[in-house]
Design a protein around this motif. Structure first.
Motif, PDB file in Angstrom:
ATOM      1  N   ILE A  23       0.857  -1.178   0.000  1.00 39.32           N
ATOM      2  CA  ILE A  23       0.000   0.000   0.000  1.00 39.32           C
ATOM      3  C   ILE A  23       0.893   1.228   0.000  1.00 39.32           C
ATOM      4  O   ILE A  23       1.532   1.553   1.000  1.00 39.32           O
ATOM      5  CB  ILE A  23      -0.935   0.013   1.227  1.00 39.32           C
ATOM      6  N   ARG A  24       0.988   1.872  -1.162  1.00 44.96           N
ATOM      7  CA  ARG A  24       1.884   3.014  -1.356  1.00 44.96           C
ATOM      8  C   ARG A  24       3.311   2.640  -0.925  1.00 44.96           C
ATOM      9  O   ARG A  24       3.898   1.738  -1.494  1.00 44.96           O
ATOM     10  CB  ARG A  24       1.352   4.253  -0.618  1.00 44.96           C
ATOM     11  N   ASP A  25       3.843   3.303   0.110  1.00 39.95           N
ATOM     12  CA  ASP A  25       5.220   3.029   0.519  1.00 39.95           C
ATOM     13  C   ASP A  25       5.298   2.052   1.685  1.00 39.95           C
ATOM     14  O   ASP A  25       6.349   1.905   2.320  1.00 39.95           O
ATOM     15  CB  ASP A  25       5.919   4.335   0.919  1.00 39.95           C
TER      16      ASP A  25
ATOM     17  N   GLU B 156      -5.081  -7.192  11.172  1.00 40.27           N
ATOM     18  CA  GLU B 156      -4.327  -6.537  10.113  1.00 40.27           C
ATOM     19  C   GLU B 156      -3.752  -5.219  10.617  1.00 40.27           C
ATOM     20  O   GLU B 156      -4.330  -4.563  11.476  1.00 40.27           O
ATOM     21  CB  GLU B 156      -5.220  -6.237   8.909  1.00 40.27           C
ATOM     22  N   CYS B 157      -2.616  -4.821  10.037  1.00 41.02           N
ATOM     23  CA  CYS B 157      -2.048  -3.500  10.328  1.00 41.02           C
ATOM     24  C   CYS B 157      -1.065  -3.164   9.219  1.00 41.02           C
ATOM     25  O   CYS B 157      -0.804  -3.982   8.321  1.00 41.02           O
ATOM     26  CB  CYS B 157      -1.363  -3.479  11.688  1.00 41.02           C
ATOM     27  N   LEU B 158      -0.525  -1.961   9.280  1.00 36.85           N
ATOM     28  CA  LEU B 158       0.501  -1.554   8.322  1.00 36.85           C
ATOM     29  C   LEU B 158       1.884  -1.777   8.925  1.00 36.85           C
ATOM     30  O   LEU B 158       2.085  -1.636  10.132  1.00 36.85           O
ATOM     31  CB  LEU B 158       0.338  -0.081   7.954  1.00 36.85           C
ATOM     32  N   LEU B 159       2.829  -2.123   8.085  1.00 38.14           N
ATOM     33  CA  LEU B 159       4.204  -2.359   8.507  1.00 38.14           C
ATOM     34  C   LEU B 159       4.997  -1.067   8.398  1.00 38.14           C
ATOM     35  O   LEU B 159       5.025  -0.421   7.342  1.00 38.14           O
ATOM     36  CB  LEU B 159       4.840  -3.439   7.626  1.00 38.14           C
TER      37      LEU B 159
ATOM     38  N   GLY C  47      12.629   0.681   1.429  1.00 43.20           N
ATOM     39  CA  GLY C  47      13.752   0.053   0.743  1.00 43.20           C
ATOM     40  C   GLY C  47      13.760  -1.458   0.831  1.00 43.20           C
ATOM     41  O   GLY C  47      14.654  -2.111   0.272  1.00 43.20           O
ATOM     42  N   VAL C  48      12.778  -2.042   1.560  1.00 44.84           N
ATOM     43  CA  VAL C  48      12.699  -3.496   1.666  1.00 44.84           C
ATOM     44  C   VAL C  48      11.719  -4.007   0.611  1.00 44.84           C
ATOM     45  O   VAL C  48      10.607  -3.493   0.473  1.00 44.84           O
ATOM     46  CB  VAL C  48      12.223  -3.927   3.071  1.00 44.84           C
TER      47      VAL C  48
END
Length: 659
Positions: A609-611, A623-626, A631-632
């Motif tokens: 999701i985007r960056d 669920e969550c954002l990392l 750069g990974v």
């Protein structure tokens, strides 16, 4: 207009005295009593005096003169008794010009100063007269009372803002002090704004209180409410916001108490199934047992009984309990609270299939072969007595040693295979069982949703609902039929697939729909489907069970129009119940994680999701954002390890970093 002429104008709800410095048509350049030059139209003047000041005498002297004139006029305006004037003039109903009104107020040789004083007086007290700079009209008595009420309300609001702002600031800073006299009203205003924000009728007052206290976010109100003891730190705002969980209305309580004290007799024409060995299978904390099973060998086949408590035997259409249940739509199950659709004495006693108690039921008796194929079935009103209340864990332990349970499981698997052959989409995900311990702290257990006992119960309930749909369709009775179109995409075949695929497949399912006539249900692989196995907990199921009762001659059926009305009326409350249950489960999961900052968890990458990346924590099914993944390069279904960095359950914040 000429230079040097003395005038007055209104700006920012104040009257200013000024002298004309320059006039160009209708545009004026003025010097006011505050030593400021202003430009405005002559139309904005509130008074024009015949008095002239000498512009040549210098700015400082002009300002001194203006200040003295303004002070004189303010003092004179205080002599104007507007209420008495209104008492005398209210019945005239006509406009009164400025010279006449000035003569009423100052009968002895009035001049321009007196006129300006009159205008100032009426400007400062607009309760009694409508006015322009040239004339005045008395308000009717009704209008005066209305304006008076508005003024009093405004003054009251200003007091609330002052007291509320000071109190809120004091509490937030943990300073000692006593609540103001209007504490309850202030709390009501702040509570309404915290719950409803822009939809709150007192939002402007609440925002003014916040501003006065130096607080700018509604979240400050939650902290305030907790500190003054009005709310619990884990208060469920969704329940308050939607008015759920309140005590039952007295009429409902009284009707339920009378019904439970003197339940209706079980009809003699019901089929007597009390000799069958019936058992329920539920979770260890279940108290409202609404379904039971039985199994009888019949040569090469078995007759399976799926018995559902007959709630319609107790709750009549449109009675107080039924109307309340329709409004609630469903029971609500949360880790910290259960809100029953029906009154407790019904849900947990009279309508609960407790071992050893006789109960009226609607029983589906179906003959199945070893492959779970339906050879014959019948749906009958029955009289039953449950022998055992079993848990899922107990059934799993007994399966190997109990031939009847083993046969029932085999038939359940066979029936599922038939549905899979018809295109059913089975989503296999573990369940997160979340509860509060004795210290009110969340505890978690990850349960296999596909354990043998869970599969057995799930398939038998689907079978009962499948047969109920066939039964009603054959008799051309309307009901609340559930339908579902094909998924947008199939990510695996039959029951194959990884956890990632099952999780993502759920996102590809089409939304189910409700109608009064049968349509295919792709997700279940059935040509028609209803739900009638949870009438204690869901109003949809109670309505469909009543249609079965009607087909069995126990009551009159709902008309098609009534079914359509119920479907439409329950859409919003059912959606609300789903959101509340989901949000409360998530809240307590986050509360659980608040105590585990720094803990490491395995995660599955879902998509980019985007960056950032959306990830799933399988141990919690959340669920969550990392964060920290710049750069990974990750791809869907990658397994990674993450560290819990920051959690705030109240604000729904979960931050994790790549370990």
């Amino acid at each position: 207009m000429e230079a040097g002429q003395l005038v007055e104008f209104i700006d920012s709800q104040k009257i200013f005295c000024a002298v004309v410095l320059e006039s160009k048509g209708l545009r004026l350049r003025l010097l006011n009593e505050n030593n400021r030059e202003v430009k405005l139209s002559a139309a904005r003047l509130s008074h024009r005096s015949k008095v002239r000041l000498d512009p040549a005498q210098g700015r400082d002297k002009l300002v001194t003169q203006l200040k003295a004139i303004a002070a004189k006029r303010r003092e004179m305006s205080r002599q104007v008794d507007i209420p008495t004037l209104w008492e005398v003039l209210q019945d005239t109903g006509e406009w009164i010009d400025l010279p006449t009104m000035t003569a009423f107020c100052f009968p002895e040789q009035p001049n321009g100063d007196h006129e300006a004083a009159v205008i100032r007086a009426f400007f400062n007290d607009r309760r009694y007269f409508k006015f322009t700079p040239e004339q005045f009209l008395p308000h009717p008595a009704r209008k005066v009372e209305q304006i008076k009420a508005q003024r009093e309300a405004q003054a009251h609001r200003e007091r609330l803002v002052e007291q509320g702002g000071a109190w809120l600031q004091q509490v937030l800073k943990d300073q000692k002090g006593s609540p103001p006299a209007a504490a309850d009203e202030i709390v009501t205003i702040l509570k309404g704004y915290c719950l409803h924000e822009k939809e709150s009728p007192d939002q402007e007052t609440a925002r003014a209180i916040l501003k006065r206290a130096g607080a700018h976010a509604p979240s400050a109100i939650f902290t305030f409410m907790v500190k003054i003891g009005r709310w619990h730190p884990d208060e469920n705002l969704d329940l308050l916001r939607h008015g759920l969980g309140a005590p039952l209305p007295p009429a409902v309580e009284q009707h339920a108490a009378a019904l439970c004290a003197h339940p209706p007799a079980i009809e003699t024409q019901r089929r007597d199934l009390r000799e069958l060995s019936l058992f329920t299978i539920d979770g260890p904390t279940t108290l409202d047992f609404d379904d039971a099973l039985s199994i009888e060998p019949m040569g090469d086949h078995h007759r399976v009984g799926i018995h559902i408590i007959d709630v319609g035997h107790y709750v009549a259409k449109a009675d107080p309990i039924d109307q309340e249940a329709a409004g609630r739509a469903s029971s609500i199950y949360m880790p910290d609270r259960r809100i029953a659709m029906l009154p407790e004495c019904l849900a947990l006693e009279a309508c609960s299939l407790k071992a050893g108690q006789e109960r009226p039921a609607i029983s589906t008796l179906v003959t199945l072969n070893g492959r779970g194929e339906v050879l014959d079935y019948d749906i009958v009103p029955s009289r039953i007595r449950v022998t055992r209340n079993l848990t899922f864990a107990a059934v799993d332990e007994r399966l190997a040693a109990d031939p009847a349970l083993g046969a029932l499981l085999a038939m359940a698997r066979g029936y599922r295979d038939q549905r899979l052959d018809n295109g059913a989409m089975t989503i296999r995900l573990p369940e997160i069982n979340l509860w509060l311990n004795d210290d009110a702290q969340p505890e978690i257990a990850r349960i296999d949703g596909e354990s043998p006992s869970h599969l057995l119960v799930s398939e038998m309930m689907i079978l009962a609902n499948d047969l109920a749909a066939r039964f009603l369709t054959q008799r051309q009775l309307p009901a609340i039929f559930r339908a579902q179109g094909e998924p947008r995409e199939r990510l695996f075949n039959r029951e194959e697939g990884t956890l990632f695929q099952h999780w993502m497949q759920r996102k590809q399912l089409s939304r189910f729909s409700l109608a009064n006539s049968p349509e295919p249900h792709s997700g279940l692989g059935l040509s028609a489907y209803v739900t009638a196995t949870s009438p204690i907990r869901k109003f949809y199921d109670l309505v469909t069970q009543r249609q079965l009762r009607a087909a069995l001659g126990l009551e009159a059926p709902y008309a098609t129009e009534e079914i359509d009305f119920i479907i439409a009326a329950l859409a919003e409350p059912m959606g609300l119940v789903g959101r509340i249950q989901f949000q409360r489960q998530r809240y307590w999961l986050l509360k659980y994680l608040e105590k585990r900052i720094g803990a490491k968890y395995e995660a599955v990458v879902l998509n980019k999701i985007r960056d950032s990346y959306a990830i799933l924590l399988p141990d919690l099914l959340i669920e969550c954002l990392l964060s920290g993944a710049e750069g990974v390069n990750l791809k869907p279904e990658d397994r990674i390890q993450v560290t819990i960095q920051h959690v705030h359950a109240r604000n729904d914040v979960l931050t994790v970093f790549l370990s």
